[in-house]
Design a protein around this motif. Structure first.
Motif, short mmCIF file in Angstrom:
data_model
loop_
_atom_site.label_atom_id
_atom_site.label_comp_id
_atom_site.label_asym_id
_atom_site.label_seq_id
_atom_site.Cartn_x
_atom_site.Cartn_y
_atom_site.Cartn_z
N LEU A 1 2.46 -7.70 6.63
CA LEU A 1 2.57 -7.18 5.26
C LEU A 1 3.27 -8.16 4.33
O LEU A 1 2.96 -8.22 3.13
N SER B 1 3.55 2.57 11.68
CA SER B 1 3.84 1.86 12.92
C SER B 1 4.48 2.83 13.90
O SER B 1 5.13 3.80 13.51
N ALA C 1 -3.29 1.20 7.41
CA ALA C 1 -3.06 0.28 8.52
C ALA C 1 -2.12 0.94 9.51
O ALA C 1 -1.05 1.43 9.14
N LEU D 1 6.66 0.89 5.11
CA LEU D 1 6.20 1.10 6.47
C LEU D 1 6.75 2.43 6.98
O LEU D 1 7.96 2.61 7.10
N ILE E 1 2.23 -3.81 -1.47
CA ILE E 1 2.23 -3.25 -0.12
C ILE E 1 3.01 -1.94 -0.12
O ILE E 1 3.99 -1.78 -0.86
N ARG F 1 -1.48 2.70 2.72
CA ARG F 1 -0.41 3.26 3.55
C ARG F 1 -0.34 2.44 4.83
O ARG F 1 -1.38 2.02 5.37
N SER F 2 0.87 2.22 5.33
CA SER F 2 1.02 1.53 6.62
C SER F 2 1.92 2.36 7.51
O SER F 2 2.93 2.92 7.06
N ALA G 1 3.96 -5.49 11.97
CA ALA G 1 3.67 -4.90 10.67
C ALA G 1 4.38 -5.64 9.54
O ALA G 1 3.76 -6.03 8.53
N ILE H 1 -4.01 -2.23 1.08
CA ILE H 1 -3.46 -1.29 2.06
C ILE H 1 -2.69 -0.21 1.29
O ILE H 1 -1.70 -0.50 0.62
N PHE I 1 -0.12 0.01 12.91
CA PHE I 1 0.31 -1.07 13.80
C PHE I 1 0.77 -0.42 15.11
O PHE I 1 1.76 0.30 15.15
#
Length: 236
Positions: free
Chosen positions: A63, A49, A168, A76, A73, A46-47, A59, A44, A170
């Motif tokens: 993660l 939310s 990702a 967020l 990771i 970039r994440s 999330a 991943i 969320f």
């Protein structure tokens, strides 16, 4: 091509005083998702939310499983464009106009946890009114306004992404529904028929190159199915 994984939050606390809290099942769903992604060796880059607690908790729980497996990771990022639409506001604004044909609706909606099937039937009718645009009021975000909000979030992701990234997101069922509508041009009513089938912590995958986006998969929840624990497959 790059990938955007749309991940619905884990089961929230339906029927409780505060819906925006993951239930014990919701926490477990998020952990199972993260462990599954770790087992696959998913990277991943970039994440993102929304700013709702149930989205962020999902999330962070997922993660953490990747981190525990030794997989790097990203931090967020929070973007409220990926929040769910305000279901309570839809009910408050549009329910009075439906009471003539559904006189028990107020009681059922106030006691949704004890009347799940009837709650869903009535909520679906209210959503149909909302997406029609025929009952818009100044104090309620319109369906079109919600779609534009979600589109803005997607545009920001694409502007900052490169074509090799796995991202990702969320988010929530209504937000995924708006994205289905935007990307596939499916009618809103048909998109919401799919919405009711979206499983908590399921993954839907978008593929992108530049500003071009296509739907690659929808509502995958194999991480839950593999456990053969039906109680982990939930829809609200």
């Amino acid at each position: 091509m790059g990938s955007i994984y749309l991940i619905r939050h884990g089961q929230a606390s339906f029927g409780a005083d505060d819906y925006d809290v993951l239930s014990p099942i919701g926490i477990r769903q998020a952990e199972v998702l993260g462990a599954h992604l770790a087992q696959l060796g998913t990277r991943i880059d970039r994440s993102v939310s929304g700013d709702l607690r149930r989205q962020q908790h999902t999330a962070n729980s997922a993660l953490q499983q990747l981190h525990d497996a030794g997989i790097a990771i990203p931090p967020l990022d929070i973007d409220s464009a990926f929040n769910e639409f305000d279901a309570d506001a839809v009910i408050r604004s549009l329910l009075p106009g439906m009471l003539g044909e559904e006189p028990e609706a107020l009681h059922i909606l106030r006691n949704g946890a004890q009347n799940r099937a009837e709650f869903q039937r009535l909520f679906a009718k209210l959503v149909d009114r909302w997406i029609s645009g025929e009952h818009d009021t100044p104090d309620l975000q319109s369906w079109q306004g919600f779609v534009e909000q979600v589109q803005g979030g997607l545009s920001r992701i694409l502007e900052q992404a490169n074509s090799k990234q796995n991202i990702a997101v969320f988010t929530s069922g209504g937000t995924i529904t708006a994205l289905l509508h935007l990307i596939t041009s499916i009618a809103p009513a048909q998109a919401f028929e799919l919405n009711w089938q979206i499983v908590n912590t399921s993954l839907s995958c978008l593929k992108f190159r530049g500003s071009q986006v296509s739907l690659a998969s929808f509502n995958s929840h194999v991480h839950l199915q593999l456990l053969k624990a039906p109680e982990l497959i939930t829809y609200r």
